[in-house]
Scaffold this active site. Structure first.
Site, PDB file in Angstrom:
ATOM      1  N   ASN A 294       0.881  -1.174   0.000  1.00  0.00           N
ATOM      2  CA  ASN A 294       0.000   0.000   0.000  1.00  0.00           C
ATOM      3  C   ASN A 294       0.913   1.217   0.000  1.00  0.00           C
ATOM      4  OD1 ASN A 294      -1.773   2.066   0.462  1.00  0.00           O
ATOM      5  ND2 ASN A 294      -2.274   1.482   2.566  1.00  0.00           N
TER       6      ASN A 294
ATOM      7  N   LYS B 290       0.204   4.260  -0.302  1.00  0.00           N
ATOM      8  CA  LYS B 290      -0.419   5.489   0.234  1.00  0.00           C
ATOM      9  C   LYS B 290      -0.154   6.652  -0.728  1.00  0.00           C
ATOM     10  CE  LYS B 290       0.059   3.558   4.779  1.00  0.00           C
ATOM     11  NZ  LYS B 290      -0.073   3.742   6.187  1.00  0.00           N
TER      12      LYS B 290
ATOM     13  N   HIS C  31      -9.600   0.952   4.582  1.00  0.00           N
ATOM     14  CA  HIS C  31      -8.337   1.174   5.311  1.00  0.00           C
ATOM     15  C   HIS C  31      -8.623   2.106   6.495  1.00  0.00           C
ATOM     16  CE1 HIS C  31      -4.278   2.458   6.260  1.00  0.00           C
ATOM     17  NE2 HIS C  31      -3.856   1.380   5.619  1.00  0.00           N
TER      18      HIS C  31
ATOM     19  N   GLU D 276      -7.099   4.528   7.656  1.00  0.00           N
ATOM     20  CA  GLU D 276      -6.910   5.967   7.376  1.00  0.00           C
ATOM     21  C   GLU D 276      -8.142   6.535   6.663  1.00  0.00           C
ATOM     22  OE1 GLU D 276      -3.119   5.645   5.404  1.00  0.00           O
ATOM     23  OE2 GLU D 276      -2.200   5.055   7.300  1.00  0.00           O
TER      24      GLU D 276
ATOM     25  N   GLU E 266      -5.699  -5.216  10.301  1.00  0.00           N
ATOM     26  CA  GLU E 266      -4.721  -4.150  10.507  1.00  0.00           C
ATOM     27  C   GLU E 266      -5.026  -3.425  11.813  1.00  0.00           C
ATOM     28  OE1 GLU E 266      -2.617  -3.015   6.618  1.00  0.00           O
ATOM     29  OE2 GLU E 266      -4.189  -1.564   7.011  1.00  0.00           O
TER      30      GLU E 266
ATOM     31  N   GLY F 191       2.078   2.065  10.634  1.00  0.00           N
ATOM     32  CA  GLY F 191       3.009   3.179  10.494  1.00  0.00           C
ATOM     33  C   GLY F 191       3.645   3.620  11.804  1.00  0.00           C
TER      34      GLY F 191
ATOM     35  N   SER G 204       3.189  -2.393  10.344  1.00  0.00           N
ATOM     36  CA  SER G 204       4.638  -2.390  10.583  1.00  0.00           C
ATOM     37  C   SER G 204       5.302  -3.733  10.274  1.00  0.00           C
ATOM     38  CB  SER G 204       4.942  -1.925  12.012  1.00  0.00           C
ATOM     39  OG  SER G 204       4.473  -0.593  12.197  1.00  0.00           O
TER      40      SER G 204
HETATM   41  C1  PEP Z   1      -0.849   0.077   5.842  1.00  0.00           C
HETATM   42  O1  PEP Z   1      -0.786   1.211   5.424  1.00  0.00           O
HETATM   43  O2  PEP Z   1      -1.802  -0.626   5.516  1.00  0.00           O
HETATM   44  C2  PEP Z   1       0.214  -0.427   6.707  1.00  0.00           C
HETATM   45  C3  PEP Z   1       0.118  -1.620   7.210  1.00  0.00           C
HETATM   46  O3  PEP Z   1       1.286   0.432   6.914  1.00  0.00           O
HETATM   47  P1  PEP Z   1       2.688   0.071   7.634  1.00  0.00           P
HETATM   48  O4  PEP Z   1       3.162  -1.243   7.048  1.00  0.00           O
HETATM   49  O5  PEP Z   1       3.583   1.197   7.290  1.00  0.00           O
HETATM   50  O6  PEP Z   1       2.417  -0.053   9.090  1.00  0.00           O
END
Ligand code: PEP
Length: 251
Positions: free
Chosen positions: A9, A11, A95, A97, A167, A173, A212
């Site tokens: 992803n 972003k 997601h 976000e 998630e 992040g 992460s």
């Molecule tokens: C994400 O944006 O779905 C995500 C898991 O980000 P990160 O791997 O940076 O934590």
């Protein structure tokens, strides 16, 4: 055995020139990847570039969100059929976000999910609890609510055409990864919840972990019985890291 999937992803990162280099590196480095699937979900303006660079490669591509509407006076929106025009296989739906920053409710997420499967895309449906919800012992009830919103409109036959990504919001992040045991427990919960409705579909459902994931922790996470790969944010922007994570999903 379920096939593992690793999806990036990106972003709101990248530029035409940076992406060309990154996509090219991924295409070359993942050419010999076996027994797993990989994909990148890029910003809308770069879908044509992803299609151009990745066609006939081992890497599928997709978008990071989609409109719940098919067409019409929805300024700024992008429909599922438009994503298909650019060869997308996947689209991320729900997601955290999008939920937290853009006000996407469970109902909106469910409508987007329906739009995606209606067009033949594979939604990557994100579910997960915030830190305060986890601390209040509500992780499972939040995830159940998020899944029920989609099940209510799409049913198990709809869910069967999707991928689920667990998630935990507190791990996205932040550099804080759920431990393999914590993640496995939630993945097992999701699979068991679906199994009550249809054991066969639940058994073949691909459930990704996101939050992460790095080259250093991917193999241990992906070796858990109910973790079928990952949704990768930050590490998907670094070719060597994303390639290493994809390779950790090979069996
Ligand atoms: C994400 O944006 O779905 C995500 C898991 O980000 P990160 O791997 O940076 O934590």
């Amino acid at each position: 055995m379920r096939q593992k999937l690793v999806a990036g992803n990106w972003k709101m990162h990248g530029s035409l020139s940076e992406n060309r280099a990154l996509l090219g590196e991924l295409r070359a480095a993942l050419a010999d990847v076996r027994n797993m699937a990989c994909a990148v979900c890029v910003p809308f303006p770069y879908l044509a570039q992803a299609q151009d660079v990745l066609t006939d490669s081992a890497i599928a591509w997709g978008a990071q969100q989609v409109s719940e509407f098919a067409k019409g006076a929805y300024t700024g929106e992008v429909s599922a059929s438009m994503l298909l025009d650019f060869g997308c296989r996947y689209v991320i739906v729900g997601h955290s976000e999008r939920r937290a920053l853009f006000g996407e409710t469970d109902q909106v997420v469910a409508a987007k999910f329906v739009a995606a499967i209606g067009a033949g895309l594979t939604p990557i449906l994100c579910v997960g609890e915030t830190l305060s919800e986890r601390e209040a012992g509500m992780a499972e009830s939040v995830i159940a609510r998020q899944l029920d919103a989609v099940l209510n409109v799409a049913g198990m036959s709809g869910i069967a055409r999707a991928v689920i990504a667990y998630e935990p919001v507190w791990a996205i992040g932040t550099g804080k990864t759920a431990s393999p045991e914590q993640a496995q427990a939630v993945h097992a919960f999701i699979r068991q919840k679906l199994a009550v409705l249809d054991m066969e579909i639940a058994g073949r459902m691909i459930i990704l972990y996101g939050g992460s994931v790095k080259a250093a922790n991917a193999a241990e996470l992906f070796s858990q019985p109910d973790i079928d790969g990952g949704l990768i944010g930050g590490a998907s922007l670094v070719a060597d890291d994303f390639v290493a994570i994809c390779k950790a999903a090979q069996f």
